[in-house]
Design a protein around this motif. Structure first.
Motif, PDB file in Angstrom:
ATOM      1  N   PHE A  29      -5.743  11.157 -16.436  1.00  0.00           N
ATOM      2  CA  PHE A  29      -5.488  10.697 -15.069  1.00  0.00           C
ATOM      3  C   PHE A  29      -4.529   9.504 -15.020  1.00  0.00           C
ATOM      4  O   PHE A  29      -4.361   8.897 -13.976  1.00  0.00           O
ATOM      5  N   ARG A  30      -3.879   9.199 -16.126  1.00  0.00           N
ATOM      6  CA  ARG A  30      -2.970   8.049 -16.161  1.00  0.00           C
ATOM      7  C   ARG A  30      -1.932   8.142 -15.053  1.00  0.00           C
ATOM      8  O   ARG A  30      -1.294   9.162 -14.879  1.00  0.00           O
ATOM      9  N   ASP A  31      -1.843   7.078 -14.260  1.00  0.00           N
ATOM     10  CA  ASP A  31      -0.863   6.939 -13.176  1.00  0.00           C
ATOM     11  C   ASP A  31      -1.020   7.960 -12.051  1.00  0.00           C
ATOM     12  O   ASP A  31      -0.076   8.221 -11.321  1.00  0.00           O
ATOM     13  N   PHE A  32      -2.203   8.533 -11.869  1.00  0.00           N
ATOM     14  CA  PHE A  32      -2.438   9.449 -10.753  1.00  0.00           C
ATOM     15  C   PHE A  32      -2.421   8.726  -9.417  1.00  0.00           C
ATOM     16  O   PHE A  32      -2.225   9.340  -8.392  1.00  0.00           O
ATOM     17  N   GLY A  33      -2.627   7.429  -9.419  1.00  0.00           N
ATOM     18  CA  GLY A  33      -2.766   6.689  -8.181  1.00  0.00           C
ATOM     19  C   GLY A  33      -1.475   6.390  -7.456  1.00  0.00           C
ATOM     20  O   GLY A  33      -1.431   5.481  -6.642  1.00  0.00           O
ATOM     21  N   VAL A  34      -0.426   7.162  -7.720  1.00  0.00           N
ATOM     22  CA  VAL A  34       0.827   6.916  -7.001  1.00  0.00           C
ATOM     23  C   VAL A  34       0.635   7.178  -5.516  1.00  0.00           C
ATOM     24  O   VAL A  34       1.333   6.618  -4.695  1.00  0.00           O
ATOM     25  N   ALA A  35      -0.284   8.033  -5.167  1.00  0.00           N
ATOM     26  CA  ALA A  35      -0.685   8.247  -3.772  1.00  0.00           C
ATOM     27  C   ALA A  35      -2.160   7.869  -3.696  1.00  0.00           C
ATOM     28  O   ALA A  35      -2.831   7.776  -4.709  1.00  0.00           O
ATOM     29  N   ASP A  36      -2.650   7.627  -2.489  1.00  0.00           N
ATOM     30  CA  ASP A  36      -4.068   7.289  -2.364  1.00  0.00           C
ATOM     31  C   ASP A  36      -4.918   8.376  -2.996  1.00  0.00           C
ATOM     32  O   ASP A  36      -4.748   9.558  -2.700  1.00  0.00           O
ATOM     33  N   CYS A  37      -5.815   7.967  -3.876  1.00  0.00           N
ATOM     34  CA  CYS A  37      -6.747   8.953  -4.416  1.00  0.00           C
ATOM     35  C   CYS A  37      -8.064   8.294  -4.776  1.00  0.00           C
ATOM     36  O   CYS A  37      -8.133   7.110  -5.065  1.00  0.00           O
ATOM     37  N   LEU A  38      -9.091   9.107  -4.709  1.00  0.00           N
ATOM     38  CA  LEU A  38     -10.432   8.734  -5.092  1.00  0.00           C
ATOM     39  C   LEU A  38     -10.872   9.794  -6.091  1.00  0.00           C
ATOM     40  O   LEU A  38     -10.647  10.982  -5.861  1.00  0.00           O
ATOM     41  N   VAL A  39     -11.457   9.375  -7.195  1.00  0.00           N
ATOM     42  CA  VAL A  39     -11.968  10.321  -8.190  1.00  0.00           C
ATOM     43  C   VAL A  39     -13.486  10.242  -8.153  1.00  0.00           C
ATOM     44  O   VAL A  39     -14.067   9.172  -8.319  1.00  0.00           O
ATOM     45  N   TYR A  40     -14.102  11.373  -7.898  1.00  0.00           N
ATOM     46  CA  TYR A  40     -15.558  11.467  -7.722  1.00  0.00           C
ATOM     47  C   TYR A  40     -16.124  12.205  -8.926  1.00  0.00           C
ATOM     48  O   TYR A  40     -15.836  13.373  -9.134  1.00  0.00           O
ATOM     49  N   PHE A  41     -16.914  11.500  -9.734  1.00  0.00           N
ATOM     50  CA  PHE A  41     -17.568  12.105 -10.884  1.00  0.00           C
ATOM     51  C   PHE A  41     -18.951  12.581 -10.455  1.00  0.00           C
ATOM     52  O   PHE A  41     -19.888  11.792 -10.360  1.00  0.00           O
ATOM     53  N   GLY A  42     -19.085  13.864 -10.175  1.00  0.00           N
ATOM     54  CA  GLY A  42     -20.371  14.449  -9.820  1.00  0.00           C
ATOM     55  C   GLY A  42     -21.104  14.816 -11.095  1.00  0.00           C
ATOM     56  O   GLY A  42     -21.396  15.988 -11.330  1.00  0.00           O
ATOM     57  N   SER A  43     -21.381  13.820 -11.927  1.00  0.00           N
ATOM     58  CA  SER A  43     -21.930  14.019 -13.267  1.00  0.00           C
ATOM     59  C   SER A  43     -22.991  12.969 -13.558  1.00  0.00           C
ATOM     60  O   SER A  43     -22.834  11.798 -13.182  1.00  0.00           O
ATOM     61  N   CYS A  44     -24.015  13.362 -14.263  1.00  0.00           N
ATOM     62  CA  CYS A  44     -25.085  12.426 -14.629  1.00  0.00           C
ATOM     63  C   CYS A  44     -24.562  11.282 -15.483  1.00  0.00           C
ATOM     64  O   CYS A  44     -23.758  11.493 -16.399  1.00  0.00           O
ATOM     65  N   SER A  45     -25.010  10.084 -15.169  1.00  0.00           N
ATOM     66  CA  SER A  45     -24.943   8.915 -16.050  1.00  0.00           C
ATOM     67  C   SER A  45     -23.554   8.453 -16.479  1.00  0.00           C
ATOM     68  O   SER A  45     -23.438   7.656 -17.404  1.00  0.00           O
TER      69      SER A  45
END
Length: 130
Positions: A29-45
């Motif tokens: 995900f390096r440099d993905f934030g060039v546009a607004d983004c949110l990363v949602y980890f739907g994963s335990c722990s």
């Protein structure tokens, strides 16, 4: 929003074939934030303990995402599905969700206590949202 649903452990996720650790996730995900983004980890722990907290900070720094969201505890799939859908519905219903991320997150953990018990956590990046 990038929504990643995997099995998880502090700072990593796993598929049927491989464990994807923090370095690989940050690089993917390096440099993905060039546009607004949110990363949602739907994963335990994923954000559990020191390793999970460090991963959240490192991921935000590497990706440039405005925020990451996920769990500090093991979470039943039904609880995560409800919490995830509540957050996403409130995020997409907001006129401008970015300044309201903390409020949206708090509303989910307040209205749906199992999300709080599962440790649904929001980490804001250094962009205008955080």
């Amino acid at each position: 929003v990038y929504y990643l649903a995997f099995h998880g452990a502090p700072g990593s996720v796993s598929s049927l074939l491989d464990i994807v650790g923090p370095d690989r996730l940050c690089n993917a995900f390096r440099d993905f934030g060039v546009a607004d983004c949110l990363v949602y980890f739907g994963s335990c722990s994923v954000f559990r303990g020191r390793a999970g907290q460090r991963f959240a900070r490192d991921f935000l720094d590497a990706s440039g995402a405005r925020a990451v969201l996920g769990y500090t505890e093991d979470v039943d799939w039904m609880v995560s599905m409800i919490a995830d859908l509540l957050f996403l519905q409130r995020f997409y219903a907001a006129r401008d969700p970015w300044p309201d991320l903390a409020r949206i997150h708090a509303s989910v953990t307040t209205d749906f206590r199992p999300a709080q018990k599962a440790g649904l956590s929001l980490f804001l990046g250094g962009s205008p949202a955080g």
